[in-house]
Enzyme design. Structure first.
Site, PDB file in Angstrom:
ATOM      1  N   ARG A 168      11.401  -1.113  10.809  1.00 58.54           N
ATOM      2  CA  ARG A 168      10.389  -0.925  11.800  1.00 58.54           C
ATOM      3  C   ARG A 168      10.242  -1.810  12.856  1.00 58.54           C
ATOM      4  NH1 ARG A 168       4.890   0.144   8.428  1.00 58.54           N
ATOM      5  NH2 ARG A 168       4.011  -0.657   9.908  1.00 58.54           N
ATOM      6  N   ARG A 212      11.697  -5.670   4.887  1.00 65.18           N
ATOM      7  CA  ARG A 212      11.487  -4.233   4.508  1.00 65.18           C
ATOM      8  C   ARG A 212      12.413  -3.330   5.339  1.00 65.18           C
ATOM      9  NH1 ARG A 212       5.418  -2.055   4.869  1.00 65.18           N
ATOM     10  NH2 ARG A 212       5.581  -2.733   7.282  1.00 65.18           N
ATOM     11  N   ARG A 269       0.355  -9.212  13.099  1.00 65.17           N
ATOM     12  CA  ARG A 269      -0.292  -8.317  12.555  1.00 65.17           C
ATOM     13  C   ARG A 269      -1.182  -9.055  11.450  1.00 65.17           C
ATOM     14  NH1 ARG A 269       4.767  -4.924  10.531  1.00 65.17           N
ATOM     15  NH2 ARG A 269       3.188  -3.662   9.564  1.00 65.17           N
ATOM     16  N   ARG A 329      -9.479   0.039   9.125  1.00 62.46           N
ATOM     17  CA  ARG A 329      -8.875  -1.308   9.563  1.00 62.46           C
ATOM     18  C   ARG A 329     -10.063  -2.191  10.308  1.00 62.46           C
ATOM     19  NH1 ARG A 329      -3.233   0.078   9.234  1.00 62.46           N
ATOM     20  NH2 ARG A 329      -1.861  -1.674   9.488  1.00 62.46           N
ATOM     21  N   LYS A 362       0.987  -1.196  -0.035  1.00 62.14           N
ATOM     22  CA  LYS A 362       0.078  -0.008   0.131  1.00 62.14           C
ATOM     23  C   LYS A 362       1.076   1.098  -0.002  1.00 62.14           C
ATOM     24  CE  LYS A 362      -2.076  -0.863   3.719  1.00 62.14           C
ATOM     25  NZ  LYS A 362      -1.434  -2.253   4.060  1.00 62.14           N
TER      26      LYS A 362
HETATM   27  P1  AMP Z   1       0.809   0.471   9.209  1.00 62.19           P
HETATM   28  O1  AMP Z   1       2.004   1.339   8.994  1.00 62.19           O
HETATM   29  O2  AMP Z   1      -0.392   0.734   8.508  1.00 62.19           O
HETATM   30  O3  AMP Z   1       1.195  -1.117   9.089  1.00 62.19           O
HETATM   31  O4  AMP Z   1       0.462   0.558  10.661  1.00 62.19           O
HETATM   32  C1  AMP Z   1       1.271   0.311  11.809  1.00 62.19           C
HETATM   33  C2  AMP Z   1       0.541   0.121  13.081  1.00 62.19           C
HETATM   34  O5  AMP Z   1      -0.223   1.353  13.422  1.00 62.19           O
HETATM   35  C3  AMP Z   1      -0.612  -0.978  13.038  1.00 62.19           C
HETATM   36  O6  AMP Z   1       0.041  -2.377  13.344  1.00 62.19           O
HETATM   37  C4  AMP Z   1      -1.478  -0.451  14.321  1.00 62.19           C
HETATM   38  O7  AMP Z   1      -1.107  -0.508  15.306  1.00 62.19           O
HETATM   39  C5  AMP Z   1      -1.303   1.134  14.004  1.00 62.19           C
HETATM   40  N1  AMP Z   1      -2.532   1.509  12.898  1.00 62.19           N
HETATM   41  C6  AMP Z   1      -2.289   2.107  11.695  1.00 62.19           C
HETATM   42  N2  AMP Z   1      -3.310   2.497  11.205  1.00 62.19           N
HETATM   43  C7  AMP Z   1      -4.509   1.958  11.932  1.00 62.19           C
HETATM   44  C8  AMP Z   1      -5.906   2.095  11.748  1.00 62.19           C
HETATM   45  N3  AMP Z   1      -6.581   2.356  11.011  1.00 62.19           N
HETATM   46  N4  AMP Z   1      -6.429   1.501  13.101  1.00 62.19           N
HETATM   47  C9  AMP Z   1      -5.833   0.929  14.027  1.00 62.19           C
HETATM   48  N5  AMP Z   1      -4.433   1.078  14.446  1.00 62.19           N
HETATM   49  C10 AMP Z   1      -3.740   1.356  13.076  1.00 62.19           C
END
Ligand code: AMP
Length: 214
Positions: free
Chosen positions: A160, A127, A171, A88, A13
């Site tokens: 990360r 990554r 996740r 999400r 994404k």
């Molecule tokens: P991402 O970079 O999108 O993979 O997000 C990293 C982490 O941020 C996720 O594993 C969640 O802990 C938190 N996070 C990001 N977006 C959301 C969302 N829309 N709802 C809840 N937690 C989120």
């Protein structure tokens, strides 16, 4: 053009969002990036969010809904936006619908990027992200990134905290349980386009462009 990118962690994404921004100049709304920035700055929200993020759990809905509502009221949204990593959960999707209505905005397309689970694990654990330009690289498939130096700008690459094998597994489980139902949610809303995310980033991008009618 207002686009939502759906897909599991590691589906690409962020990579596709960067390409869409370059081509169409859309505003990028990544809740993950906003939360990581809050963690880095040590804000109260960042401190609270970190405990969820480190375990690969979702940050509570009301926190992210508030962030997105505020972000959607900034002027750069007028030129179109990309939602990346939000919503999400079905509750987030419902709230997003309410917020968009309230602000007089609408989604043009929801693009679901589909990648098999084994590839997702490989991609996430390999990554690396550039501290300077935010570029995303894979040390397994891009040898130039294996040195820890960004091939694009020379900045330092980092892994990360939540891209470790244990957190990645959780996740992906959280995705299957809480986020995957959104595919049906947006299919029923008549907005869903699916693309095969297993191909190269450029090949996926041409599918994404076709899906959004660009
Ligand atoms: P991402 O970079 O999108 O993979 O997000 C990293 C982490 O941020 C996720 O594993 C969640 O802990 C938190 N996070 C990001 N977006 C959301 C969302 N829309 N709802 C809840 N937690 C989120």
């Amino acid at each position: 053009m207002n686009v939502m990118l759906l897909g599991a962690p590691g589906a690409g994404k962020g990579t596709q969002a960067a390409k869409l921004i370059e081509r169409y100049g859309l505003a990028h709304i990544s809740t993950g990036d906003i939360l990581r920035d809050a963690v880095t700055r040590g804000t109260p929200m960042g401190v609270a969010a970190k405990s969820f993020m480190d375990k690969g759990e979702l940050v509570p809905d009301f926190v992210v809904i508030g962030l997105v509502k505020e972000r959607l009221q900034r002027p750069d949204i007028k030129g179109g936006f990309i939602l990346d990593g939000f919503p999400r959960t079905v509750a987030q999707a419902q709230s997003l619908g309410d917020v968009l209505k309230e602000l007089g905005l609408k989604l043009d397309a929801v693009v679901s990027i589909e990648v098999n689970r084994a590839s997702l694990v490989n991609r996430l654990t390999a990554r690396r992200t550039c501290k300077e330009c935010g570029g995303i690289f894979n040390v397994a498939t891009q040898p130039a990134a294996a040195s820890g130096v960004c091939p694009t700008c020379g900045g330092a690459l980092y892994q990360r905290d939540d891209d470790t094998v244990e957190t990645v597994t959780n996740r992906l489980d959280v995705y299957d349980r809480s986020t995957a139902p959104l595919v049906d949610y947006y299919r029923k809303a008549g907005l869903l386009k699916t693309v095969d995310g297993n191909a190269s980033a450029d090949h996926v991008f041409s599918q994404v462009v076709a899906a959004i009618g660009g």
